[in-house]
Design a protein around this motif. Sequence first.
Motif, PDB file in Angstrom:
ATOM      1  N   SER A 226       0.843  -1.188   0.000  1.00 36.06           N
ATOM      2  CA  SER A 226       0.000   0.000   0.000  1.00 36.06           C
ATOM      3  C   SER A 226       0.881   1.241   0.000  1.00 36.06           C
ATOM      4  CB  SER A 226      -0.912  -0.016   1.225  1.00 36.06           C
ATOM      5  OG  SER A 226      -1.525   1.231   1.402  1.00 36.06           O
ATOM      6  N   GLU A 227       0.301   2.355  -0.464  1.00 35.91           N
ATOM      7  CA  GLU A 227       1.072   3.602  -0.493  1.00 35.91           C
ATOM      8  C   GLU A 227       1.139   4.268   0.868  1.00 35.91           C
ATOM      9  OE1 GLU A 227      -0.782   5.568  -3.806  1.00 35.91           O
ATOM     10  OE2 GLU A 227      -0.048   4.024  -5.150  1.00 35.91           O
ATOM     11  N   ASP A 228       0.384   3.737   1.868  1.00 32.68           N
ATOM     12  CA  ASP A 228       0.532   4.260   3.235  1.00 32.68           C
ATOM     13  C   ASP A 228       1.589   3.464   3.997  1.00 32.68           C
ATOM     14  OD1 ASP A 228      -0.726   1.896   3.730  1.00 32.68           O
ATOM     15  OD2 ASP A 228      -2.636   2.768   4.321  1.00 32.68           O
ATOM     16  N   SER A 229       2.481   2.811   3.266  1.00 35.87           N
ATOM     17  CA  SER A 229       3.656   2.100   3.770  1.00 35.87           C
ATOM     18  C   SER A 229       3.329   0.896   4.660  1.00 35.87           C
ATOM     19  CB  SER A 229       4.634   3.052   4.479  1.00 35.87           C
ATOM     20  OG  SER A 229       4.055   3.558   5.647  1.00 35.87           O
ATOM     21  N   ASP A 230       2.132   0.334   4.507  1.00 38.76           N
ATOM     22  CA  ASP A 230       1.792  -0.902   5.205  1.00 38.76           C
ATOM     23  C   ASP A 230       1.536  -2.019   4.188  1.00 38.76           C
ATOM     24  OD1 ASP A 230       1.898   0.494   7.557  1.00 38.76           O
ATOM     25  OD2 ASP A 230      -0.250   0.954   7.534  1.00 38.76           O
ATOM     26  N   VAL A 231       1.431  -3.234   4.715  1.00 39.68           N
ATOM     27  CA  VAL A 231       1.067  -4.370   3.878  1.00 39.68           C
ATOM     28  C   VAL A 231      -0.275  -4.886   4.389  1.00 39.68           C
ATOM     29  CG1 VAL A 231       1.689  -6.700   3.148  1.00 39.68           C
ATOM     30  CG2 VAL A 231       3.474  -4.979   3.450  1.00 39.68           C
ATOM     31  N   TYR A 232      -1.228  -5.060   3.498  1.00 39.66           N
ATOM     32  CA  TYR A 232      -2.578  -5.469   3.879  1.00 39.66           C
ATOM     33  C   TYR A 232      -2.811  -6.923   3.522  1.00 39.66           C
ATOM     34  CZ  TYR A 232      -3.961  -0.674   4.852  1.00 39.66           C
ATOM     35  OH  TYR A 232      -4.063   0.572   5.399  1.00 39.66           O
ATOM     36  N   LEU A 233      -3.485  -7.603   4.430  1.00 41.00           N
ATOM     37  CA  LEU A 233      -3.797  -9.009   4.249  1.00 41.00           C
ATOM     38  C   LEU A 233      -5.311  -9.177   4.415  1.00 41.00           C
ATOM     39  CD1 LEU A 233      -1.974 -11.613   3.939  1.00 41.00           C
ATOM     40  CD2 LEU A 233      -2.342 -11.965   6.356  1.00 41.00           C
ATOM     41  N   TRP A 234      -5.966  -9.658   3.328  1.00 38.88           N
ATOM     42  CA  TRP A 234      -7.422  -9.841   3.385  1.00 38.88           C
ATOM     43  C   TRP A 234      -7.755 -11.316   3.394  1.00 38.88           C
ATOM     44  CZ3 TRP A 234      -5.163  -6.360  -0.052  1.00 38.88           C
ATOM     45  CH2 TRP A 234      -5.527  -5.023   0.065  1.00 38.88           C
ATOM     46  N   ASP A 235      -8.880 -11.641   4.046  1.00 39.07           N
ATOM     47  CA  ASP A 235      -9.421 -12.981   3.935  1.00 39.07           C
ATOM     48  C   ASP A 235     -10.129 -13.086   2.593  1.00 39.07           C
ATOM     49  OD1 ASP A 235     -10.267 -15.540   5.546  1.00 39.07           O
ATOM     50  OD2 ASP A 235     -12.032 -14.847   4.470  1.00 39.07           O
ATOM     51  N   VAL A 236      -9.831 -14.155   1.839  1.00 43.98           N
ATOM     52  CA  VAL A 236     -10.377 -14.266   0.494  1.00 43.98           C
ATOM     53  C   VAL A 236     -11.902 -14.251   0.506  1.00 43.98           C
ATOM     54  CG1 VAL A 236     -10.662 -15.877  -1.434  1.00 43.98           C
ATOM     55  CG2 VAL A 236      -8.406 -15.428  -0.546  1.00 43.98           C
ATOM     56  N   GLN A 237     -12.495 -14.979   1.449  1.00 45.34           N
ATOM     57  CA  GLN A 237     -13.940 -15.165   1.442  1.00 45.34           C
ATOM     58  C   GLN A 237     -14.672 -13.950   2.018  1.00 45.34           C
ATOM     59  OE1 GLN A 237     -15.514 -17.600  -0.025  1.00 45.34           O
ATOM     60  NE2 GLN A 237     -17.442 -16.643   0.551  1.00 45.34           N
ATOM     61  N   SER A 238     -14.270 -13.504   3.202  1.00 42.31           N
ATOM     62  CA  SER A 238     -15.048 -12.466   3.891  1.00 42.31           C
ATOM     63  C   SER A 238     -14.670 -11.056   3.452  1.00 42.31           C
ATOM     64  CB  SER A 238     -14.855 -12.606   5.392  1.00 42.31           C
ATOM     65  OG  SER A 238     -13.528 -12.239   5.737  1.00 42.31           O
ATOM     66  N   LYS A 239     -13.588 -10.875   2.741  1.00 46.29           N
ATOM     67  CA  LYS A 239     -13.073  -9.585   2.285  1.00 46.29           C
ATOM     68  C   LYS A 239     -12.583  -8.694   3.434  1.00 46.29           C
ATOM     69  CE  LYS A 239     -16.900  -8.500   0.084  1.00 46.29           C
ATOM     70  NZ  LYS A 239     -17.766  -7.612  -0.701  1.00 46.29           N
TER      71      LYS A 239
ATOM     72  N   LEU B 131       0.445  -5.268   8.174  1.00 45.70           N
ATOM     73  CA  LEU B 131       1.841  -5.424   8.578  1.00 45.70           C
ATOM     74  C   LEU B 131       2.500  -4.055   8.514  1.00 45.70           C
ATOM     75  CD1 LEU B 131       2.575  -8.605   6.434  1.00 45.70           C
ATOM     76  CD2 LEU B 131       1.825  -8.526   8.810  1.00 45.70           C
ATOM     77  N   ILE B 132       2.916  -3.553   9.654  1.00 48.82           N
ATOM     78  CA  ILE B 132       3.489  -2.210   9.737  1.00 48.82           C
ATOM     79  C   ILE B 132       4.987  -2.329   9.957  1.00 48.82           C
ATOM     80  CG2 ILE B 132       3.427  -0.014  10.975  1.00 48.82           C
ATOM     81  CD1 ILE B 132       0.530  -0.944  11.837  1.00 48.82           C
ATOM     82  N   GLY B 133       5.756  -1.580   9.219  1.00 50.77           N
ATOM     83  CA  GLY B 133       7.202  -1.675   9.381  1.00 50.77           C
ATOM     84  C   GLY B 133       7.952  -0.871   8.343  1.00 50.77           C
ATOM     85  N   HIS B 134       7.442  -0.842   7.134  1.00 49.26           N
ATOM     86  CA  HIS B 134       8.125  -0.080   6.091  1.00 49.26           C
ATOM     87  C   HIS B 134       7.955   1.414   6.356  1.00 49.26           C
ATOM     88  CE1 HIS B 134       9.524  -3.059   3.191  1.00 49.26           C
ATOM     89  NE2 HIS B 134       8.440  -3.767   3.448  1.00 49.26           N
ATOM     90  N   ASP B 135       8.903   2.193   5.811  1.00 55.59           N
ATOM     91  CA  ASP B 135       8.865   3.638   6.014  1.00 55.59           C
ATOM     92  C   ASP B 135       8.315   4.372   4.804  1.00 55.59           C
ATOM     93  OD1 ASP B 135      10.050   3.217   8.455  1.00 55.59           O
ATOM     94  OD2 ASP B 135      12.059   3.201   7.564  1.00 55.59           O
ATOM     95  N   ASP B 136       8.110   3.659   3.714  1.00 52.83           N
ATOM     96  CA  ASP B 136       7.635   4.321   2.504  1.00 52.83           C
ATOM     97  C   ASP B 136       6.710   3.347   1.765  1.00 52.83           C
ATOM     98  OD1 ASP B 136       7.287   6.144   0.523  1.00 52.83           O
ATOM     99  OD2 ASP B 136       9.413   6.608   0.261  1.00 52.83           O
ATOM    100  N   VAL B 137       6.291   3.742   0.581  1.00 52.39           N
ATOM    101  CA  VAL B 137       5.350   2.940  -0.209  1.00 52.39           C
ATOM    102  C   VAL B 137       5.847   1.493  -0.364  1.00 52.39           C
ATOM    103  CG1 VAL B 137       4.324   2.703  -2.503  1.00 52.39           C
ATOM    104  CG2 VAL B 137       4.592   4.958  -1.468  1.00 52.39           C
TER     105      VAL B 137
END
Lengths: 282, 443
Positions: free
Chosen positions: A227-240, A246-252
């Motif tokens: 994501s461009e807010d410097s996080d990584v998003y994990l979605w459940d396939v079924q429920s969306k 995941l927070i840790g990166h400092d940039d996109v």
Amino acid sequence: MWGGGGGGGGKAADKTLKIWHAKTGKYEQTFHGHLAGISDLDWSPDSLTLVSGSDDKTIRLWDVQACKSIKLLRGHHNAIYSVSFSPRGNIVASGSYDEAVRLWDIRSGRCMKTLPAHSDPVSGVHFNRDGTLIVSCSHDGLIRVWDVSTGQCLRTIVEEDNAPVMGVRFSPNGKYLVAGTLDSCVRLWDYHRGKCLKTYMGHRNEKYSITPAFVVGGGGSFVIAGSEDSDVYLWDVQSKDVVQILIGHDDVVLGVAAHPTENIVASCGLDRTIRIWIDESC
Amino acid sequence: MNLSLLDPFTLAQDYPESLSSELRSGHSTCLDGTVVLFDVETNGLARYLRGHVRQIQSLSWSQDGRYLASASQDFKVIVWDLSKNGEASARTVRFNAPVYCAELHPLNPNLFVCALFEDTPYLVDITDPIPKKYPFSSAPKRPTIPGAEEGEIDEKRAAADAKHLTTVAVFTVSGEHIITGTNKGWANIVSTRTRETIHSTRITSGCITYIRLTTSGRNMVVNSNDRVLRSIHIPDTLREGVNGNEIKLEVEHKFQDVVNRLLWNHCTFSGNGDYLTASTFKNHDIYIWERSMGSLVKILEGPKEELGTVEWHPTRPLVAAAGLESGKIFIWATSNPQRWSALAPDFRELEENIEYQEREDEFDIHPKEDVTKRRLHLENEDVDVRTIEPVRGELEDSWTMPVVLDLEDTESEEEVTVAGRRKSPAVEKEKRGGRARKRKVDG
């Protein structure tokens, strides 16, 4: 991108490829050869060969063990945007800023087919599980499914708003597609019916080329994207639902890759780091 | 996995119609005995197998495509393990005569049967480092006449039987029996376990040059030099321990060109056994018959040269044949035009004009948020991105050939004409369920 046996690879805009060991984080080797930045890379199924596509309009195949370039594939008229290995390891597909998709016979280095695929740069290409289909996506907002043996377009998928598609992948069983678009959405498509089955939202993607991926290494099925807010998003396939951020990166965060069998994810971003995320709960 | 997306009308066309491509390896007509594997997906070279020094007579794939047996005039049969590269891949068995043909056992790649020039046929077991060669008889099994005494007639017959020479040997689909053909036109059924002839039938008066079974193993075709192809039903009772006297091999159909009296160079079945294909001696055409009715459905034309070995793709309507003069391999396929509706999802191909029916709410204006919200609400379908559903007609590969990248550069365009004609360079497709991806041609 993940290699077999836990080797991980990295790409860089400084014209080189670097390999790190995925488990220990140990730096292993660097490949030099491209004359401009590298946009995409992929491992061969046996993890002995790497393919990389560069802004110098060429694709290179690398022997990982000997640490040298073994083939140079020329033919595209503009920078290479995306590359993908076929599951049998005999064909490489590439998408380029010249708006075409090319299929390469890697043994001879010959271009087998040129598919006049899109009307804008081809941002993503991916083979399905058995190597009979290729999916391509482009800034023109279209996703196209192609037959590998005939080179014909079998399906076109378009979302109403026509937002540029920045990356696309087949699901592990080849039944669905997941695509990231610049309206900050990741969509799951049933390409047989041309129907959007799920829309994953919450992250931000308005500018950069961010390719989503499936995480099926552990027990569940998830979709992951940077994501461009410097996080990584994990979605459940079924429920969306967003199940984890995941927070840790400092940039996109540009690239994410999931381990083929274990619950491990790697991400890279504009902060020039690669981070490995391990699910310790299982 | 692409089958569900393809045009059903294209898929219904189950035999090829037009010449689609040509393959050549720099020296495909040389008689140097190189086996060349082509990749059907890329139409490119996949592998060179070097080990023979003279013309190759036959090639045989194992079920999974991992092993390949090649028989050559240089008195050798080589079983190649394609998972290995270079010297280690070849397992050579030497004989005392040129080899007509060798075929791998359908279940055990360490077992093959071969027919030799003016010698007895052998069943060979290569499990151990020293191959075990088991010869078996070419003489037909005569029914014992009850009450007949040991006498003159039997001696005469024995002398005649001794002149029988096996020219071709193949396994049945279960591998429990071997079917051989002799130069006197007899077909013998030999038990693989005991190597005893359990049954013999005289099929023709000419010399049998080739026998080929369908993938299902229910039918076989016999080519002989009397210019007739005979399709024969193989009885279901042909199993381990069957009494040979109960077996009956009957000719179902005879395929011949009555007008031109053509001699058939080579013949084969389509993957599903519905069609029979043959190339012709001193002629450019390839004939395709419907097997069950015996009717001619198509004559494939194209190259202006005589064609030798002809092979059918195991799953697709694709026919390959080796040109004897140019050494090229010609491939015939079905033509499948681009469907324009695939390029734009909101387009449909119509047979005729239809009146457009406007939906009641088609031009109603709703706020965009509402539309999006409703659409997201409807996304409640179950999705499973992991389970691999087996699709009919698409088989999973059990073994994948490693890709060899450092092929030597052999693009020399030598033009050498083939001298020997009776047994032409063999072209054979991978005999396996899945999409075949390599073809081999001998040098």
